[in-house]
Design an enzyme around this catalytic site. Structure first.
Site, PDB file in Angstrom:
ATOM      1  N   ASP A 112      10.173   5.051  -9.484  1.00  0.00           N
ATOM      2  CA  ASP A 112      10.568   5.815  -8.295  1.00  0.00           C
ATOM      3  C   ASP A 112      11.935   6.436  -8.553  1.00  0.00           C
ATOM      4  O   ASP A 112      12.756   5.882  -9.290  1.00  0.00           O
ATOM      5  CB  ASP A 112      10.638   4.903  -7.075  1.00  0.00           C
ATOM      6  CG  ASP A 112       9.268   4.452  -6.597  1.00  0.00           C
ATOM      7  OD1 ASP A 112       8.294   5.219  -6.764  1.00  0.00           O
ATOM      8  OD2 ASP A 112       9.160   3.343  -6.044  1.00  0.00           O
ATOM      9  N   ASP A 128       3.730   9.801  -5.057  1.00  0.00           N
ATOM     10  CA  ASP A 128       3.700   9.405  -3.648  1.00  0.00           C
ATOM     11  C   ASP A 128       3.602  10.629  -2.739  1.00  0.00           C
ATOM     12  O   ASP A 128       2.903  10.615  -1.722  1.00  0.00           O
ATOM     13  CB  ASP A 128       4.944   8.597  -3.285  1.00  0.00           C
ATOM     14  CG  ASP A 128       5.046   7.287  -4.059  1.00  0.00           C
ATOM     15  OD1 ASP A 128       4.012   6.760  -4.503  1.00  0.00           O
ATOM     16  OD2 ASP A 128       6.179   6.793  -4.223  1.00  0.00           O
TER      17      ASP A 128
END
Length: 154
Positions: A112, A128
């Protein structure tokens, strides 16, 4: 339009951004783009969205694989449908699922790097964004597009 080419391109884009995050962002940790609003922050997530199911990689790999295979089969069977919103939503969802699945299998965590610090939102990634966008389009399709299509048949 070949949706499978789009899937391949989006997964590649996701993996390139994650590679860049690992290579250049991991050593510095965080890089403010707009101070106290949006940062690039390196993170490793061993869970799903919002870090739920933390450390359950095997379970997440199995579930993601099953759902992705089912959606790919559905996309193949409905490839010639006239409903492009449905196909685009599936394309985005599959792309995001494959991007994060690639990380889980290859690294045992998901990379991330997008961090909205202003609202203290969990760090996320491009895959995402694809999953959430695909889900929003699919929800719109289910709630509104079908009713619009059914009115045209009258």
């Amino acid at each position: 339009m070949n949706y499978f080419i789009i899937i391949a391109v989006l997964v590649t884009v996701d993996q390139v951004f994650k590679y860049l995050a690992q290579t250049f962002l991991k050593p510095v940790g965080t890089l403010p783009i707009v101070k106290n609003v949006f940062h690039l922050t390196y993170g490793q997530n061993t869970g799903a969205a919002f870090s739920i199911l933390q450390g359950k990689q095997a379970f997440l790999i199995i579930i993601t694989s099953i759902v992705t295979i089912a959606l790919v089969v559905y996309l193949i069977k409905n490839y010639k449908t006239q409903n492009h919103l449905l196909l685009i939503s599936l394309t985005l969802f599959i792309s995001g699922a494959l991007g994060n699945l690639t990380d889980r299998v290859r690294l045992n965590y998901v990379v991330d790097f997008l961090d909205f610090t202003l609202v203290n939102y969990p760090i996320f990634n491009t895959a995402d964004i694809f999953v959430v966008s695909g889900s929003i389009f699919l929800a719109y399709f289910v709630l509104f597009a079908k009713s619009v299509n059914s009115r045209k048949d009258i």
